[in-house]
Design a protein around this motif. Sequence first.
Motif, short mmCIF file in Angstrom:
data_model
loop_
_atom_site.label_atom_id
_atom_site.label_comp_id
_atom_site.label_asym_id
_atom_site.label_seq_id
_atom_site.Cartn_x
_atom_site.Cartn_y
_atom_site.Cartn_z
N GLU A 118 -3.21 5.51 21.95
CA GLU A 118 -2.86 6.29 20.76
C GLU A 118 -2.37 5.31 19.70
O GLU A 118 -1.54 4.44 19.97
CB GLU A 118 -1.77 7.31 21.07
N LEU A 119 -2.89 5.43 18.51
CA LEU A 119 -2.53 4.51 17.43
C LEU A 119 -1.05 4.68 17.09
O LEU A 119 -0.57 5.79 16.86
CB LEU A 119 -3.37 4.80 16.18
N ASP A 120 -0.32 3.56 17.10
CA ASP A 120 1.10 3.56 16.70
C ASP A 120 1.12 3.45 15.19
O ASP A 120 0.96 2.36 14.62
CB ASP A 120 1.82 2.39 17.36
N LEU A 121 1.32 4.58 14.53
CA LEU A 121 1.24 4.62 13.07
C LEU A 121 2.27 3.70 12.43
O LEU A 121 1.96 2.93 11.51
CB LEU A 121 1.42 6.05 12.57
N GLU A 122 3.51 3.79 12.88
CA GLU A 122 4.58 3.03 12.25
C GLU A 122 4.34 1.53 12.37
O GLU A 122 4.42 0.79 11.37
CB GLU A 122 5.92 3.40 12.87
N LYS A 123 4.03 1.05 13.57
CA LYS A 123 3.84 -0.39 13.75
C LYS A 123 2.56 -0.87 13.09
O LYS A 123 2.49 -2.00 12.59
CB LYS A 123 3.84 -0.72 15.24
N SER A 124 1.52 -0.03 13.08
CA SER A 124 0.29 -0.42 12.41
C SER A 124 0.52 -0.52 10.90
O SER A 124 0.00 -1.44 10.25
CB SER A 124 -0.82 0.60 12.70
N LEU A 154 -4.40 -3.56 14.34
CA LEU A 154 -3.95 -2.22 14.64
C LEU A 154 -3.14 -2.25 15.93
O LEU A 154 -3.48 -2.97 16.87
CB LEU A 154 -5.14 -1.26 14.79
N VAL A 155 -2.08 -1.47 15.96
CA VAL A 155 -1.19 -1.47 17.12
C VAL A 155 -1.32 -0.13 17.85
O VAL A 155 -1.26 0.93 17.22
CB VAL A 155 0.28 -1.71 16.69
N PHE A 156 -1.48 -0.19 19.16
CA PHE A 156 -1.67 1.02 19.96
C PHE A 156 -0.60 1.12 21.05
O PHE A 156 -0.03 0.11 21.48
CB PHE A 156 -3.05 1.01 20.64
N ASN A 157 -0.36 2.34 21.47
CA ASN A 157 0.41 2.60 22.68
C ASN A 157 -0.60 2.98 23.77
O ASN A 157 -1.46 3.85 23.56
CB ASN A 157 1.41 3.74 22.46
N LEU A 162 0.86 -1.19 0.00
CA LEU A 162 0.00 0.00 0.00
C LEU A 162 0.89 1.23 0.00
O LEU A 162 1.92 1.26 0.66
CB LEU A 162 -0.91 0.01 1.23
N ASP A 163 0.47 2.23 -0.76
CA ASP A 163 1.24 3.47 -0.82
C ASP A 163 1.41 4.03 0.61
O ASP A 163 0.41 4.30 1.28
CB ASP A 163 0.51 4.49 -1.69
N PRO A 164 2.66 4.17 1.08
CA PRO A 164 2.86 4.58 2.48
C PRO A 164 2.28 5.95 2.80
O PRO A 164 1.80 6.17 3.92
CB PRO A 164 4.38 4.56 2.65
N VAL A 165 2.29 6.86 1.85
CA VAL A 165 1.75 8.21 2.12
C VAL A 165 0.23 8.12 2.28
O VAL A 165 -0.35 8.70 3.22
CB VAL A 165 2.13 9.18 0.98
N LYS A 166 -0.42 7.39 1.37
CA LYS A 166 -1.88 7.27 1.45
C LYS A 166 -2.29 6.47 2.68
O LYS A 166 -3.27 6.82 3.35
CB LYS A 166 -2.41 6.61 0.18
N LEU A 167 -1.55 5.42 2.98
CA LEU A 167 -1.87 4.62 4.16
C LEU A 167 -1.68 5.42 5.44
O LEU A 167 -2.49 5.36 6.36
CB LEU A 167 -1.01 3.35 4.18
N ASN A 168 -0.60 6.20 5.49
CA ASN A 168 -0.33 7.03 6.66
C ASN A 168 -1.45 8.04 6.86
O ASN A 168 -1.91 8.29 7.99
CB ASN A 168 1.01 7.74 6.51
N PHE A 169 -1.92 8.64 5.76
CA PHE A 169 -3.01 9.62 5.86
C PHE A 169 -4.28 8.96 6.38
O PHE A 169 -4.95 9.49 7.27
CB PHE A 169 -3.27 10.25 4.49
N TYR A 170 -4.60 7.78 5.84
CA TYR A 170 -5.81 7.08 6.28
C TYR A 170 -5.72 6.73 7.76
O TYR A 170 -6.67 6.94 8.52
CB TYR A 170 -6.01 5.81 5.44
N LEU A 171 -4.58 6.18 8.16
CA LEU A 171 -4.42 5.77 9.57
C LEU A 171 -4.40 6.98 10.50
O LEU A 171 -4.85 6.90 11.65
CB LEU A 171 -3.16 4.94 9.74
N SER A 172 -3.86 8.10 10.03
CA SER A 172 -3.86 9.31 10.86
C SER A 172 -5.29 9.76 11.13
O SER A 172 -5.64 10.17 12.25
CB SER A 172 -3.07 10.43 10.17
N GLN A 173 -6.13 9.70 10.07
CA GLN A 173 -7.54 10.06 10.25
C GLN A 173 -8.23 9.08 11.20
O GLN A 173 -8.97 9.48 12.10
CB GLN A 173 -8.26 10.04 8.89
N LEU A 174 -7.98 7.78 11.00
CA LEU A 174 -8.58 6.78 11.85
C LEU A 174 -8.06 6.89 13.28
O LEU A 174 -8.81 6.73 14.25
CB LEU A 174 -8.29 5.39 11.29
N GLY A 175 -6.75 7.18 13.41
CA GLY A 175 -6.16 7.32 14.74
C GLY A 175 -6.80 8.43 15.55
O GLY A 175 -6.93 8.31 16.78
#
Length: 605
Positions: free
Chosen positions: A311-317, A334-337, A266-279
């Motif tokens: 808090e959602l751990d973006l990198e590990k998720s 999904l991985v959380f702290n 998955l495109d890391p930029v798009k995935l990061n954006f999606y997970l940031s919104q979900l986080g």
Amino acid sequence: MKPILRSIIIGFLGFIALISLLIGSYQVLNAGRIFPGVTVSGIDVGGLLPSQAAKLIGESITYPQTGKLNFEFSGQSWQVTPAQIGMFLDLDGSAQNAFLVGRTGSIITRLAEQFGSAYYGHPVSLSVIFDQRMAFNFLTELAKQIDVPAANAGVTIRGTEVIVANSMTGLRLDRETSLQAIASQINTLNDGAVPLTVIDIKPLIVDVGSQAEAARTLLSEPFNLVLPENQPEEQKTYTLQPEEMAGMLAFGVGSDTENPVYTLSLDPVKLNFYLSQLGGKLHLEPVNTRFTFNDSSRQLEVIQPAVIGRELDLEKSMQSIQEKVGKGEHSADLVFNFTNPAVTDEMTGAQLGITELVEAQTSYFRGSSSARIQNIKTAASSFHGLLIAPGETFSMASELGNISLDNGYAEALIIIGDKTIKGVGGGVCQVSSTLFRTAFFAGLPIAERHPHAYRVGYYEQTAGGHSASLAGLDATVYVPLVDFKFTNDTPNWILMETYTSPTYGSLTWKFYSTNDGRSVNWSTTSPQNIVQPPDDLYRENPDLPEGEIRQVEYRADGADVTVNREVIRNGSLYFNDTFFTHYQPWQAIFEYGPGTELPTPTPAP
């Protein structure tokens, strides 16, 4: 000496003299000139001055300007002159080389070259200048028309359809080898074709069938993002539909160039954006347990469990999701702290310093509308079981949050500026005034308090009537502009409990903690400097029907009140403070419908 021997010697000497004379004459005759028999590329330059020879060579050899060099590849052809790709004649150098014939080396070598040249001829190579930079630049421009980059096999997505693109072999002009071929050809001084060396470039990836199939499998059903176990919300998964996944899919070549691998991710930029919104949606702040104090057992009882912050751990998720995507699976964790709050369910009153009732205050609101009572109950309930940490300055407005219809509040009368109007949350100040009195009589420092603009009868009610001594002990809150704050300056936690009784029209606020030896002495001036309100005011309201009169403001005397407090701890003055309140005189205002007969205004007493 015998006559014969003498004659021989004299004859030999004469011969030597003659030869010397001939050689000398030959040197004098060709002084500054090229010796006879010398040629440059077949051009006889013997007997010429070097400058004359240079001119003759330049006039005789026009190959750099008139020669034709042909380059061909795959049906394309290019023709240039040698001069266009950097070939020039070194005329002076060629003439100088011819001039040096017979003039270097020993005397014997020189004479041998001179007379050998005259008898046999002596060819000298043409001196040529080849500017390889010009030729290289020419080949570079040529490469733009010949070179074709290799194309890896690849996969593209159209909607949710997976499309495979085949690989293609590329071409690259070998400029170094082709440059050597140019040099060889121009040295012949002949027209001709120059062979171009073109190299095939193999693509790194020629087969992406397995990756295309993996992409089809991945898009065949939704992809689930799974929350860890034991989380508070009912929804345990968040789903990415195939259309969303298709928009994130990315394909590429792995970093190992020796054994390149076509990758699906998955495109890391798009995935990061999606997970940031979900986080942001899944973020939880840690929240302390809410308790009540059992007066019989003197133990804490949980009424609302603690909320573990997360808090959602973006990198590990992202790593978790990419790993599952690479395997063609349809779910990932999904991985959380996680962060514990300061107070959790298993803690005891002894651990928190909550062992007894240290203060309780009751205010009354008899005669309130149902909407006002609803707002009092709603606001007071948000503080029931709440804990205040040692050293914490508590903000009432922060805890109240958004006062809205969606949060259970109703419309009732509120004071804004110099008007009493109907608004959401009217009656909340009954709660803030009760909290102020509880903190006041608990001997806690008041960090921020704002009185009402005029005296409100509710805040001077007692269990059986009214008392003017309660004037000046009110506090207003208007989120988020006006706040009430106090500080827990004790070493123990404070547990707050609130109890509302619509039947008796009362609100009781309790503080449980451990008494640190403080008590409160207080005094009040009661209302003084009384100012009568203006006469009643009647004003027409076109929205009211004829005959209807509605009171929108109630008369209240203006007054000043000063309340003094001494906080004593263990027999000594701990601190003292003063609360001054200036109440404005408040006019009664009535609104009536057009055409309504008005009563005779009642003058102010």
